[in-house]
Design a protein around this motif. Structure first.
Motif, short mmCIF file in Angstrom:
data_model
loop_
_atom_site.label_atom_id
_atom_site.label_comp_id
_atom_site.label_asym_id
_atom_site.label_seq_id
_atom_site.Cartn_x
_atom_site.Cartn_y
_atom_site.Cartn_z
N UNK A 197 -4.88 -74.47 12.16
CA UNK A 197 -3.54 -74.47 11.88
C UNK A 197 -2.86 -75.83 11.61
N UNK A 198 -2.01 -75.83 10.71
CA UNK A 198 -1.26 -77.37 10.24
C UNK A 198 -0.18 -77.44 11.29
N UNK A 199 -0.14 -78.82 11.47
CA UNK A 199 0.88 -79.14 12.43
C UNK A 199 2.02 -78.47 12.46
N UNK A 200 2.53 -78.56 11.45
CA UNK A 200 4.19 -77.74 10.90
C UNK A 200 4.25 -76.51 11.57
N UNK A 201 3.11 -75.77 11.55
CA UNK A 201 3.05 -74.27 11.80
C UNK A 201 3.61 -73.91 13.37
N UNK A 202 2.48 -74.84 14.11
CA UNK A 202 2.98 -74.65 15.58
C UNK A 202 4.48 -74.98 15.79
N UNK A 203 5.07 -75.95 15.02
CA UNK A 203 6.35 -76.42 15.13
C UNK A 203 7.39 -75.04 14.66
N UNK A 204 7.04 -74.65 13.60
CA UNK A 204 7.65 -73.50 12.96
C UNK A 204 7.74 -72.28 13.98
N UNK A 205 6.49 -71.97 14.57
CA UNK A 205 6.44 -70.72 15.49
C UNK A 205 7.25 -71.31 16.79
N UNK A 206 7.10 -72.31 17.39
CA UNK A 206 7.97 -72.79 18.49
C UNK A 206 9.56 -72.58 18.09
N UNK A 207 9.96 -72.91 16.84
CA UNK A 207 11.42 -72.97 16.63
C UNK A 207 11.84 -71.42 16.68
N UNK A 208 10.95 -70.59 16.24
CA UNK A 208 11.32 -69.08 15.94
C UNK A 208 11.66 -68.66 17.44
N UNK A 209 11.25 -69.20 18.52
CA UNK A 209 11.69 -68.50 19.90
C UNK A 209 12.96 -69.09 20.32
N UNK A 210 13.60 -69.92 19.58
CA UNK A 210 14.97 -70.34 19.80
C UNK A 210 15.08 -71.19 21.16
N UNK A 211 14.04 -71.53 22.02
CA UNK A 211 14.05 -72.09 23.16
C UNK A 211 13.47 -73.59 23.18
N UNK A 212 13.97 -74.58 23.91
CA UNK A 212 13.75 -75.81 23.86
C UNK A 212 12.19 -76.09 24.22
N UNK A 213 11.87 -75.31 25.30
CA UNK A 213 10.45 -75.30 25.77
C UNK A 213 9.93 -73.93 25.91
N UNK A 214 9.57 -73.11 24.88
CA UNK A 214 9.23 -71.75 25.35
C UNK A 214 7.69 -71.56 26.08
N UNK A 215 7.85 -70.74 26.41
CA UNK A 215 6.41 -70.01 27.01
C UNK A 215 5.59 -69.45 26.08
N UNK A 216 4.58 -69.86 25.78
CA UNK A 216 3.57 -69.25 24.77
C UNK A 216 2.24 -69.07 25.56
N UNK A 217 1.72 -67.76 25.10
CA UNK A 217 0.62 -67.30 25.56
C UNK A 217 -0.49 -67.11 24.60
N UNK A 218 -1.44 -67.78 24.89
CA UNK A 218 -2.71 -67.78 24.00
C UNK A 218 -3.78 -66.78 24.29
N UNK A 219 -3.93 -66.03 23.16
CA UNK A 219 -4.95 -64.74 23.30
C UNK A 219 -6.15 -65.12 22.42
N UNK A 220 -7.24 -65.39 22.87
CA UNK A 220 -8.42 -65.75 22.01
C UNK A 220 -9.50 -64.57 21.91
N UNK A 221 -9.17 -63.39 22.49
CA UNK A 221 -10.28 -62.51 22.34
C UNK A 221 -10.88 -62.05 21.23
N UNK A 222 -10.11 -62.05 20.05
CA UNK A 222 -10.69 -61.98 18.54
C UNK A 222 -11.81 -62.82 18.31
N UNK A 223 -11.97 -64.01 19.27
CA UNK A 223 -12.77 -65.27 18.74
C UNK A 223 -13.86 -65.25 20.02
N UNK A 224 -14.12 -64.02 20.72
CA UNK A 224 -14.84 -63.94 21.90
C UNK A 224 -14.42 -65.09 23.07
N UNK A 225 -13.05 -65.27 23.15
CA UNK A 225 -12.57 -66.24 24.20
C UNK A 225 -13.42 -67.64 23.89
#
Length: 79
Positions: free
Chosen positions: A1-29
């Protein structure tokens, strides 16, 4: 992931410090993939990780619904 993508996704939440849940099951965790997710989002959000092995995770519904963003790592979706 490019650095700008993480910022873009965080900005979509509209929160200053959002709660993000990472799910890695598709990569066998894969632990390395989880660390990359923490690297990408760690300075921007509160990151947590959902593990599906063993099944089922405790309080799955409340954990998922308590997040502002759910990020699913790439890989084999059948996993």
């Amino acid at each position: 992931m490019c650095p700008g993508m993480a910022r873009f996704l965080v900005d979509l939440t509209g929160r200053e410090r959002p709660r993000i849940l990472y799910i890695g099951t598709a990569m066998a965790e894969d632990p390395a993939a989880a660390l990359r997710a923490y690297d990408h989002f760690g300075g921007l959000a509160e990151v947590s990780r959902l593990e599906f092995f063993p099944w089922p995770p405790e309080e799955l519904q409340s954990v998922v619904l308590g997040q502002d963003l759910i990020f699913v790592g790439g890989g084999n979706s059948a996993n």
